[in-house]
Design a protein around this motif. Structure first.
Motif, mmCIF file in Angstrom:
data_model
loop_
_atom_site.group_PDB
_atom_site.id
_atom_site.type_symbol
_atom_site.label_atom_id
_atom_site.label_comp_id
_atom_site.label_asym_id
_atom_site.label_seq_id
_atom_site.Cartn_x
_atom_site.Cartn_y
_atom_site.Cartn_z
ATOM 1 N N TRP A 131 -14.774 10.484 -33.771
ATOM 2 C CA TRP A 131 -15.107 9.304 -34.576
ATOM 3 C C TRP A 131 -15.741 9.671 -35.903
ATOM 4 O O TRP A 131 -15.609 8.949 -36.886
ATOM 5 C CB TRP A 131 -16.029 8.370 -33.785
ATOM 6 C CG TRP A 131 -17.349 8.969 -33.345
ATOM 7 C CD1 TRP A 131 -17.653 9.448 -32.109
ATOM 8 C CD2 TRP A 131 -18.524 9.146 -34.141
ATOM 9 N NE1 TRP A 131 -18.940 9.921 -32.069
ATOM 10 C CE2 TRP A 131 -19.509 9.744 -33.302
ATOM 11 C CE3 TRP A 131 -18.855 8.864 -35.461
ATOM 12 C CZ2 TRP A 131 -20.792 10.060 -33.766
ATOM 13 C CZ3 TRP A 131 -20.139 9.178 -35.924
ATOM 14 C CH2 TRP A 131 -21.084 9.773 -35.084
ATOM 15 N N TRP A 132 -16.465 10.791 -35.954
ATOM 16 C CA TRP A 132 -17.166 11.181 -37.176
ATOM 17 C C TRP A 132 -16.198 11.462 -38.325
ATOM 18 O O TRP A 132 -16.595 11.390 -39.483
ATOM 19 C CB TRP A 132 -18.055 12.392 -36.899
ATOM 20 C CG TRP A 132 -17.339 13.519 -36.227
ATOM 21 C CD1 TRP A 132 -16.675 14.558 -36.808
ATOM 22 C CD2 TRP A 132 -17.206 13.710 -34.809
ATOM 23 N NE1 TRP A 132 -16.133 15.381 -35.855
ATOM 24 C CE2 TRP A 132 -16.444 14.899 -34.622
ATOM 25 C CE3 TRP A 132 -17.654 13.004 -33.687
ATOM 26 C CZ2 TRP A 132 -16.125 15.378 -33.340
ATOM 27 C CZ3 TRP A 132 -17.340 13.496 -32.427
ATOM 28 C CH2 TRP A 132 -16.586 14.666 -32.264
ATOM 29 N N GLU A 133 -14.952 11.774 -38.013
ATOM 30 C CA GLU A 133 -13.955 11.967 -39.056
ATOM 31 C C GLU A 133 -13.364 10.644 -39.532
ATOM 32 O O GLU A 133 -12.877 10.544 -40.668
ATOM 33 C CB GLU A 133 -12.839 12.884 -38.553
ATOM 34 C CG GLU A 133 -13.312 14.300 -38.225
ATOM 35 C CD GLU A 133 -12.199 15.176 -37.684
ATOM 36 O OE1 GLU A 133 -11.072 14.641 -37.480
ATOM 37 O OE2 GLU A 133 -12.432 16.373 -37.463
ATOM 38 N N LEU A 134 -13.400 9.629 -38.690
ATOM 39 C CA LEU A 134 -12.816 8.332 -39.016
ATOM 40 C C LEU A 134 -13.772 7.425 -39.785
ATOM 41 O O LEU A 134 -13.337 6.617 -40.617
ATOM 42 C CB LEU A 134 -12.380 7.612 -37.738
ATOM 43 C CG LEU A 134 -11.364 8.313 -36.844
ATOM 44 C CD1 LEU A 134 -11.132 7.481 -35.590
ATOM 45 C CD2 LEU A 134 -10.063 8.548 -37.581
ATOM 46 N N MET A 135 -15.068 7.538 -39.519
ATOM 47 C CA MET A 135 -16.021 6.530 -39.966
ATOM 48 C C MET A 135 -16.088 6.303 -41.479
ATOM 49 O O MET A 135 -16.210 5.164 -41.920
ATOM 50 C CB MET A 135 -17.419 6.840 -39.421
ATOM 51 C CG MET A 135 -17.593 6.479 -37.958
ATOM 52 S SD MET A 135 -17.322 4.717 -37.655
ATOM 53 C CE MET A 135 -17.814 4.610 -35.936
ATOM 54 N N PRO A 136 -16.037 7.326 -42.317
ATOM 55 C CA PRO A 136 -16.206 7.042 -43.741
ATOM 56 C C PRO A 136 -15.188 6.045 -44.296
ATOM 57 O O PRO A 136 -15.555 5.137 -45.049
ATOM 58 C CB PRO A 136 -16.057 8.424 -44.390
ATOM 59 C CG PRO A 136 -16.515 9.377 -43.336
ATOM 60 C CD PRO A 136 -15.999 8.778 -42.054
ATOM 61 N N ARG A 137 -13.904 6.165 -43.935
ATOM 62 C CA ARG A 137 -12.882 5.315 -44.545
ATOM 63 C C ARG A 137 -11.986 4.602 -43.536
ATOM 64 O O ARG A 137 -11.396 3.568 -43.853
ATOM 65 C CB ARG A 137 -12.011 6.144 -45.497
ATOM 66 C CG ARG A 137 -12.825 6.771 -46.632
ATOM 67 C CD ARG A 137 -11.962 7.541 -47.605
ATOM 68 N NE ARG A 137 -12.784 8.228 -48.606
ATOM 69 C CZ ARG A 137 -13.276 7.666 -49.701
ATOM 70 N NH1 ARG A 137 -13.022 6.384 -49.947
ATOM 71 N NH2 ARG A 137 -14.021 8.363 -50.543
ATOM 72 N N ARG A 138 -11.892 5.129 -42.325
ATOM 73 C CA ARG A 138 -11.013 4.521 -41.312
ATOM 74 C C ARG A 138 -11.850 3.842 -40.229
ATOM 75 O O ARG A 138 -11.559 3.900 -39.051
ATOM 76 C CB ARG A 138 -10.106 5.598 -40.718
ATOM 77 C CG ARG A 138 -9.138 6.188 -41.741
ATOM 78 C CD ARG A 138 -8.503 7.465 -41.245
ATOM 79 N NE ARG A 138 -7.736 7.281 -40.016
ATOM 80 C CZ ARG A 138 -7.252 8.285 -39.287
ATOM 81 N NH1 ARG A 138 -7.465 9.550 -39.669
ATOM 82 N NH2 ARG A 138 -6.574 8.042 -38.174
ATOM 83 N N TRP A 139 -12.941 3.199 -40.675
ATOM 84 C CA TRP A 139 -13.884 2.606 -39.731
ATOM 85 C C TRP A 139 -13.312 1.426 -38.960
ATOM 86 O O TRP A 139 -13.730 1.160 -37.838
ATOM 87 C CB TRP A 139 -15.175 2.215 -40.439
ATOM 88 C CG TRP A 139 -15.048 1.651 -41.815
ATOM 89 C CD1 TRP A 139 -15.202 2.331 -42.989
ATOM 90 C CD2 TRP A 139 -14.770 0.298 -42.184
ATOM 91 N NE1 TRP A 139 -15.035 1.495 -44.065
ATOM 92 C CE2 TRP A 139 -14.775 0.242 -43.598
ATOM 93 C CE3 TRP A 139 -14.524 -0.871 -41.472
ATOM 94 C CZ2 TRP A 139 -14.535 -0.944 -44.307
ATOM 95 C CZ3 TRP A 139 -14.286 -2.054 -42.155
ATOM 96 C CH2 TRP A 139 -14.284 -2.090 -43.552
ATOM 97 N N GLU A 140 -12.362 0.719 -39.533
ATOM 98 C CA GLU A 140 -11.737 -0.395 -38.795
ATOM 99 C C GLU A 140 -11.058 0.137 -37.543
ATOM 100 O O GLU A 140 -11.172 -0.433 -36.452
ATOM 101 C CB GLU A 140 -10.729 -1.110 -39.678
ATOM 102 C CG GLU A 140 -10.155 -2.382 -39.063
ATOM 103 C CD GLU A 140 -10.913 -3.634 -39.454
ATOM 104 O OE1 GLU A 140 -10.854 -4.617 -38.680
ATOM 105 O OE2 GLU A 140 -11.562 -3.643 -40.511
#
Length: 416
Positions: A152-161
């Motif tokens: 999740w830490w790779e997704l959160m900055p921009r792919r948080w949806e």
């Protein structure tokens, strides 16, 4: 190297000055909010509403050895004094018959308290706040999602949806819209989306600096600073997110760490083991973190405070309110809910090259078993300490020190 970080000293001095000004504002009749650490404070920042973070105040009370006084005030009124102490200490301060003797002059009486309703005990603590004259409790729901994102830490900055889920974001975004309307109606202040966008941009800039600092420390051999310096250097600016001061303080922290790394500075010149501390800060015994440097050459190089600032706060996107919802809708998952939390702790342990983990497990632990199991499965020795981070009752400092020392000898250093 024993000299304290200048950034830590500066942050603490700023916090004292800020709190004195806040007390003056509250005395002059300004609205004041008490908010939980995992609450969307950025809305208050954008509207110019002063706020105090509940858990920060509990840490100050504990460091000043006043926790038992405030828990006693709860006990006198028939409330439990052994559940969620980290969240309930501030409530106890509300009933202090001599607030002038409190740390830092005492916590001003808030007009609003804001918290996510995580668990029955937490909800009841804040219900008591809301029963007091002149205080409104504004609750936020705690939603869950069956699907758990990988890394999740790779997704959160921009792919948080994608990471958080649309339903959770819809719910919290709607609640934040309601909070804004409530604040406008009760304070007479106006929410400006332009100002809010500025706040969100400053927060992202601040967390980018924190990410760089986290990575510097992860790579550094030996460790260039004490974890007791990194905590105030990162967390005091966190409580001021959305300000230029906080952004600049995060940069100053980074630059100071970079300078130390460049010089080859070592907080423990005889470093033999790198340790990770999982759990909230042990506020009643901050000397704990340095205790094993001389005896074992063991240095705590990691705490959740800088790491979650690096991985848990960045949110970019065209809809700033929904991005704010994404910052907090899964915040507890990141720290406490497996496999979200367990996988992240393993990633951070490997990233920092730790030799062992000391895991503080309190009575209200959420997912602690799975965190320990995941780390051990990854080949990282874990010692579980059973204690509350603000309530020293039942915590024998000598016994804890002896237990950690024996664990270091038996499971960590024996692997050299």
């Amino acid at each position: 190297m024993s000299a304290r970080l200048a950034s830590a000293t500066a942050a603490t001095a700023y916090q004292r000055d800020w709190f004195a000004r806040l007390r003056t504002q509250a005395a002059d009749g300004a609205p004041l909010a008490l908010v939980n650490a995992d609450a969307p404070q950025e809305i208050f920042r954008a509207m110019g509403i002063p706020y105090v973070v509940n858990q920060w105040w509990a840490s100050i009370v504990t460091a000043k050895r006043r926790t038992q006084d405030y828990l006693g005030h709860l006990r006198e009124r028939g409330y439990p004094d052994h559940i969620e102490q980290y969240s309930s200490v501030s409530l106890g301060s509300l009933f202090d018959p001599d607030p002038g003797s409190a740390p830092w002059g005492g916590l001003p009486r808030p007009s609003l308290v804001l918290a996510e309703t995580t668990g029955d005990a937490s909800r009841k603590i804040f219900d008591v706040w809301g029963e007091q004259p002149g205080i409104t409790f504004y609750p936020l729901e705690s939603a869950a999602e069956n699907d758990v994102p990988v890394r999740w830490w790779e997704l959160m900055p921009r792919r948080w949806e994608e990471a958080v889920g649309g339903d959770r974001l819809d719910l919290l975004t709607g609640e934040l819209e309601g909070l804004i309307r409530f604040l406008e109606q009760t304070t007479g202040l106006v929410f400006s989306e332009t100002r809010f966008r500025e706040v969100m941009e400053l927060v992202n800039e601040q967390q980018e600096w924190n990410r760089r600092t986290r990575d510097l420390i992860a790579r550094a051999r030996p460790c260039p600073l004490a974890v007791t310096d990194s905590i105030p250097s990162v967390m005091i600016p966190q409580w001021h997110r959305g300000t230029t001061w906080a952004r600049d303080a995060a940069k100053a922290f980074h630059d100071e760490v970079a300078e130390r790394v460049g010089e080859g500075a070592a907080v423990c010149p005889g470093e033999r083991a790198r340790l990770m501390w999982i759990g909230r800060g042990l506020w009643f015994d901050l000397d704990f973190y340095r205790r094993f440097q001389e005896s074992h050459g063991a240095v705590f190089v990691w705490s959740m405070y800088l790491a979650i600032a690096a991985d848990g706060y960045l949110r970019y996107g065209d809809d700033p309110l929904r991005a704010l919802a994404a910052r907090f809708a899964a915040f507890s998952d990141q720290l406490y809910t497996p496999p979200w939390s367990a996988e992240w702790y393993v990633k951070e342990a490997r990233h920092h090259g730790v030799d062992g983990v000391v895991h503080l497990v309190s009575e209200d632990a959420r997912g602690g078993y799975f965190t320990t199991r995941a780390l051990e499965a990854a080949g990282i020795p874990v010692l579980e300490l059973r204690a509350d981070n603000v309530d020293s009752r039942g915590a024998d400092a000598e016994a804890i020190t002896r237990t950690v020392g024996e664990w270091l000898d038996r499971r960590v250093l024996a692997r050299d």
